[in-house]
Scaffold this motif. Sequence first.
Motif, short mmCIF file in Angstrom:
data_model
loop_
_atom_site.label_atom_id
_atom_site.label_comp_id
_atom_site.label_asym_id
_atom_site.label_seq_id
_atom_site.Cartn_x
_atom_site.Cartn_y
_atom_site.Cartn_z
N LYS A 1 1.19 9.43 -6.12
CA LYS A 1 1.79 11.16 -5.30
C LYS A 1 2.85 11.15 -6.36
CE LYS A 1 -0.83 11.51 -0.65
NZ LYS A 1 -1.22 12.73 -1.35
N SER A 2 3.61 10.61 -6.24
CA SER A 2 5.23 10.53 -7.18
C SER A 2 4.66 11.38 -8.81
CB SER A 2 6.09 9.87 -7.51
OG SER A 2 6.18 9.48 -5.72
N GLU A 3 3.97 10.56 -9.36
CA GLU A 3 2.85 10.89 -10.75
C GLU A 3 2.18 11.98 -10.67
OE1 GLU A 3 0.72 7.15 -11.30
OE2 GLU A 3 2.89 6.52 -12.53
N LEU A 4 1.51 12.17 -9.11
CA LEU A 4 0.88 13.48 -9.28
C LEU A 4 1.31 14.71 -9.02
CD1 LEU A 4 -2.43 14.79 -8.88
CD2 LEU A 4 -2.51 13.94 -6.80
N GLN B 1 5.74 11.83 4.00
CA GLN B 1 5.33 11.35 5.50
C GLN B 1 5.20 9.42 6.05
OE1 GLN B 1 2.23 13.52 6.96
NE2 GLN B 1 1.86 11.74 8.93
N VAL B 2 4.38 9.19 4.34
CA VAL B 2 4.89 7.56 3.53
C VAL B 2 5.40 7.03 3.95
CG1 VAL B 2 3.84 6.31 2.15
CG2 VAL B 2 1.95 8.75 2.41
N SER B 3 6.40 7.86 3.52
CA SER B 3 8.20 6.81 3.41
C SER B 3 8.26 6.88 5.11
CB SER B 3 9.09 7.94 2.30
OG SER B 3 8.43 7.88 1.28
N HIS C 1 0.73 -1.13 -0.11
CA HIS C 1 0.07 -0.64 0.15
C HIS C 1 0.92 1.22 0.15
CE1 HIS C 1 -3.24 2.53 0.99
NE2 HIS C 1 -2.10 2.84 2.43
N SER C 2 1.65 1.22 1.11
CA SER C 2 3.02 2.24 1.16
C SER C 2 3.19 2.82 -0.40
CB SER C 2 4.20 2.48 1.93
OG SER C 2 3.10 2.05 3.58
N LEU C 3 4.24 1.86 -0.96
CA LEU C 3 5.14 2.29 -2.53
C LEU C 3 3.68 2.19 -3.21
CD1 LEU C 3 7.54 -0.82 -2.57
CD2 LEU C 3 7.24 1.91 -1.80
N SER C 4 2.58 1.62 -3.56
CA SER C 4 1.64 2.12 -4.24
C SER C 4 1.43 3.62 -3.89
CB SER C 4 0.00 1.48 -4.58
OG SER C 4 0.77 -0.16 -4.56
N GLN D 1 2.23 17.72 -2.49
CA GLN D 1 2.13 15.88 -2.39
C GLN D 1 3.49 15.68 -1.94
OE1 GLN D 1 -0.31 14.80 -2.94
NE2 GLN D 1 -1.67 15.73 -4.08
N VAL D 2 4.30 16.71 -2.07
CA VAL D 2 5.81 15.72 -1.85
C VAL D 2 5.87 15.50 -0.42
CG1 VAL D 2 8.56 16.80 -1.96
CG2 VAL D 2 6.93 16.84 -4.06
#
Length: 377
Positions: free
Chosen positions: A194-197, A218-220, A186-189, A212-213
């Motif tokens: 978000k990177s694409e966005l 935070q997710v990482s 889930h985290s990597l997806s 988004q960055v």
Amino acid sequence: MLQKLMWVGIWLAFMGAPIGDLLDHHHAAPATVLGWLGLAGFVTVYLALVLRHTASPLASATVYSLLGFLAALAVTLSLTLGGAWLVLFVYVSVSCGATLPLALATWAILVSTAGMTVIGTRVTDVGDVVPGLVIPALLGGFAMTGVRHLIRTSVELREARATVAQLAANEERLRMARDLHDLLGHSLSLITLKSELAGRMLPDYPGQAARQVADIEQVSRQALVDVRAAVSGYRRATLPAELAGARTMLNAAGIRADVPSGAPDELPAAEEEVLAWVLREAATNVVRHSGARHCTVTLEERQTLDGRFLELRVHDDGKPRPGSAAPVAGNGLTGLAERLEKVSGVLETEAGRAGFTLTARVPLIPGPSEIPLVSGP
């Protein structure tokens, strides 16, 4: 190989009778020469058949041919040279028990013994044959079948243990793969999305792209925390695992081990991990330094004035280790004492002529039903 040769060769003690018969010089010279040649051939085929077949099974045709050769030689030498050579049938019986399948071996042993008895009545007194040769032939043959069954059972047990260990390792790998997938999938997806966005927003909406960055960061960080927690859980020592490991290690070192098979379910994780480390260090010291022949591990609850404790006691009958009357820096005991202090536990050691004893105690937190209710005034 040498040990097996000694074990099989012990049966050659029965060869004293035919050898003594040849050394008495009451046979003609040609008969004596043929007797020595026949005895040498018989012993050679017997040892080759039994030793070779127990190490790596021979083809059935080869086994039957060699057994037939031994039986024919036993019959010929017994009829031509006298009753002293009836002992060769004992070796035929042992060879049948060592090489033939169980059902066939039973009949072959009985037939060989019966043939020896029939020939014995022609060349000597039957009263000398039954107690002196029939019983050894039956006991030797059936003892060999029992040994073969024991060896086969041991081999199957060893293979089963290897299979269980392999299956356990495969199951652990699958569990780790599932856990890592659940943690990181889930985290990597989300990071990818978000990177694409953020990449699409960056030219026209830099502020939203920055948010988004920040979300990606935070997710990482959370994913890294989850992975570290999971790895720590895999590496945590558990008491049941260490009990099984101590039993295996002690037995492998030739030390008779009395080790309990289970641990209390109510033990908190921190206290369990500390006792597991204590047991691992204690078992390692027994194997490396004690020279013991017997080691006893006990795990019992103790009620004292200070409350309930779980006591782990490791006692061996080896020689005392120098400086082991109390924890000494550098020998591992200091580290164990420090670990126990963090969970309010204690470590005690005792060295004496009866061996070495290490005792660790950790407090047991009472369950809700054990906490006394305090009534109001």
